[in-house]
Motif scaffolding. Structure first.
Motif, PDB file in Angstrom:
ATOM      1  N   PHE B  52      -1.671   1.633 -13.347  1.00 17.89           N
ATOM      2  CA  PHE B  52      -1.360   2.768 -12.487  1.00 17.89           C
ATOM      3  C   PHE B  52      -1.047   4.052 -13.258  1.00 17.89           C
ATOM      4  O   PHE B  52      -1.018   5.118 -12.680  1.00 17.89           O
ATOM      5  N   ALA B  67      -5.464   5.230 -13.659  1.00 17.40           N
ATOM      6  CA  ALA B  67      -4.586   6.190 -12.998  1.00 17.40           C
ATOM      7  C   ALA B  67      -5.379   7.358 -12.431  1.00 17.40           C
ATOM      8  O   ALA B  67      -5.133   7.802 -11.305  1.00 17.40           O
ATOM      9  N   VAL B 260      -5.952  -3.463  -5.603  1.00 18.68           N
ATOM     10  CA  VAL B 260      -5.245  -2.237  -5.216  1.00 18.68           C
ATOM     11  C   VAL B 260      -5.910  -1.595  -3.996  1.00 18.68           C
ATOM     12  O   VAL B 260      -5.242  -1.179  -3.044  1.00 18.68           O
TER      13      VAL B 260
END
Lengths: 313, 285
Positions: B52, B67, B260
């Motif tokens: 992340f 990210a 995710v």
């Protein structure tokens, strides 16, 4: 006084507000017109070079600058047809379970889970098809099928990637669409019809197959058409498992190509203007197909609502 | 005696067919858990804090994250929402509050047909419209393609929500002398606001997972970029590129990205539905 009245008539806040929302509505029509215009004008180079031959030519060779759409059109329809063949009976089973058999608490939770299946992004199906379904097909399903190679449907080698894999994935992806609409339509069949059937001594299944399903057939047809529309345009999942080989084959084991996966795969790599234009014309074909199919589904729905005030698609 | 036997046969056949329909429902539900479960198991081992917070690393260099593409996805989808929501809700107001004639039914029909346009076609349109004119891939063109997909979804769901606002509320407002436009803005919109938010969130969840239209519009890159006029990485596009790469490390990242992505899409989707269900329950009860 007269001036105030006439000003009020022309520029009352009421009119301004209505006009503004009306302009936004008009913009939806303009945007759609723009979509059609852009697709046509960007595919003009191929249209000028190949004309209608583009639709029936089997050759797709970026090196020779020869482009024909037939293998892609074939792949698109063939995979969608396989998907429908699998998804229709399963979806009807689900719809029958949800509308006729399941107790209320199970009805809402199973319905919710199946609708959740529709919310999963196409990419995730593709990933699952590539890393889970493909090895299973290659090792366990396709070898026995290839023993039946005297049938044109089972010629070829078990690759794990190809029409069968893509068709299966598409089936899973369109099952939520077809089953939830069919269920909604079956709900609208009046209870006294079912009771009439039971009173005549029908078994529960006979009530379903001879009363409920025939009564909802136009809604089910609408559901199938919408499912077909979704399958024809589906891109990422198919791109990952179809095998990306432009060929015209009946065999479920063979790799193929669809319109959408050709666009997804080749667009960023195409540096030749003609190839880009050919890919855009493929997109135009897909657009025309999906407009026809969705307009048909919408008309079916309008007709059904006129007759029965039934469920919406 | 003979009829009895026949009846038994019909009964057994019927039970069998109904059993098959239960099996069909079971199969669909287990597909859901199979796909989600597999994604979870494969993804959870590759998801960590770096995923992340760090930028992607070149092939062979371990570590790194995505990210930039997580933030990129939020930017591209956010710009699309900013374009589609005002137009969609204003159109829905017109259709439900004023729309009776031929023009309104045409708009309704066209937006329903637009809802069935495949995502990849929306990508091509944005390419022809924006990319060929700007001569480069850009986050903005990606947003245009997603906005095209969102618009009909928002129109349809918002119009339905406006129709659930009871006419008695409108009439009460008219009776107090409030003009129609003010009634719409202060009564109808306010009553419908919860439903509008839900519909919008569902639309965002629906296009947030799309990769097809972004492949050749917002494209991708492997560094930070906040300029909408330049290519921008997004989670779905990176997921696709990583999953078809031959490198183990990248495939693992693809599974992490899948987890995710699925997590974000399903959380949006489920919370919107739960909110709507709770609200509906309150209204009835």
């Amino acid at each position: 006084m007269a001036e105030r009245l006439s000003r009020k008539k022309i520029l009352s806040p009421e009119k301004i507000f209505m006009g503004m929302t009306g302009v936004f509505s008009l913009s939806v029509l303009l945007i759609s017109a723009l979509v059609v215009y852009e697709l046509f004008s960007a595919s003009e180079p191929t249209f000028q070079k190949f004309g209608l031959k583009f639709l029936v030519s089997k050759e797709w060779d970026p090196v020779q600058k020869v482009y024909g759409a037939l293998p892609f059109i074939w792949g698109t329809f063939y995979t969608s047809f396989i998907a429908l063949l699998i998804a229709l009976p399963v979806s009807l089973g689900i719809a029958i379970f949800l509308s006729e058999l399941a107790p209320a608490w199970l009805r809402s939770s199973v319905g919710f889970l199946i609708e959740l299946l529709a919310a999963i992004p196409s990419l995730i199906f593709g990933l699952w098809g590539l890393f889970v379904l493909s090895p299973i097909l290659q090792q366990y399903i396709e070898p026995p099928l290839s023993n039946l190679s005297w049938l044109p449907f089972f010629k070829g080698y078990p690759l794990g990637l190809g029409f069968l894999n893509a068709g299966l994935l598409l089936a899973v992806m369109i099952i939520p669409t077809i089953s939830s609409i069919s269920r909604d339509v079956m709900y609208t069949v009046p209870a006294n019809q079912r009771e009439g059937g039971l009173a005549l001594g029908m078994t529960r299944w006979e009530v379903v197959s001879k009363v409920v399903v025939p009564n909802s057939r136009s809604g089910i047809l609408g559901a199938v058409v919408l499912g077909l529309g979704r399958a024809l345009g589906e891109t990422m999942a198919v791109t990952m498992v179809i095998g990306n080989t432009p060929q015209f084959s009946l065999s479920l084991l063979d790799p193929g190509y669809t319109i959408s996966s050709a666009i997804a795969n080749q667009f960023t790599e195409a540096f030749d203007k003609l190839q880009i234009s050919a890919l855009i014309e493929l997109g135009l074909i897909l657009f025309v197909i999906s407009v026809i199919i969705n307009a048909f589904a919408k008309l079916l729905m309008l007709r059904m609502n006129r007759f029965s005030g039934g469920a919406r698609i | 005696m003979k009829t009895d036997f026949r009846y038994m046969r019909r009964k057994i056949f019927g039970t069998m067919m109904l059993g098959l329909s239960i099996l069909a429902a079971l199969a669909a539900v287990s597909m859901l858990f199979w796909i989600l479960g597999y994604t979870f198991i494969k993804g959870i081992s590759a998801v960590n804090l770096d995923f992340f917070t760090k930028l992607p690393t070149p092939v062979g260099v371990p570590g790194g994250g995505l990210a930039n593409s997580i933030v990129g996805s939020i930017i591209v989808v956010g710009m699309a929402a900013l374009m589609a929501i005002p137009v969609g809700i204003a159109t829905a107001i017109y259709l439900s509050e004023y729309g009776r004639g031929f023009f309104a039914s045409t708009v309704r029909f066209v937006s329903d047909v637009l809802a069935g346009v495949p995502a990849i076609v929306a990508g091509i349109v944005a390419y022809a419209l924006v990319v060929t004119r700007m001569h480069r891939f850009s986050a903005f063109s990606g947003s245009v393609s997603l906005a095209l997909l969102m618009l009909p979804i928002i129109i349809r769901s918002s119009e339905e929500i406006f129709r659930t606002v009871p006419d008695t509320l409108r009439e009460a407002s008219f009776a107090l002398g409030v003009p129609k436009w003010k009634t719409i803005l202060s009564i109808v919109l306010k009553t419908a606001s919860g439903g509008l938010v839900t519909g919008t969130i569902l639309a965002i969840a629906r296009v947030g997972g799309e990769a097809a239209p972004l492949l050749f519009t917002s494209f991708s890159n492997s560094f930070w970029n906040f300029n909408p006029g330049q290519p921008m990485a997004t989670l779905p596009v990176d997921l696709f590129n990583y999953s078809i790469s031959p490198y183990q490390d990248w495939q693992q990242k693809a599974w992490a990205a899948a987890l995710v992505l699925v997590g974000m899409v399903l959380i949006l989707n489920i919370s919107a539905r739960l909110y709507l269900a709770r609200k509906g329950f309150k209204r009835n009860g």
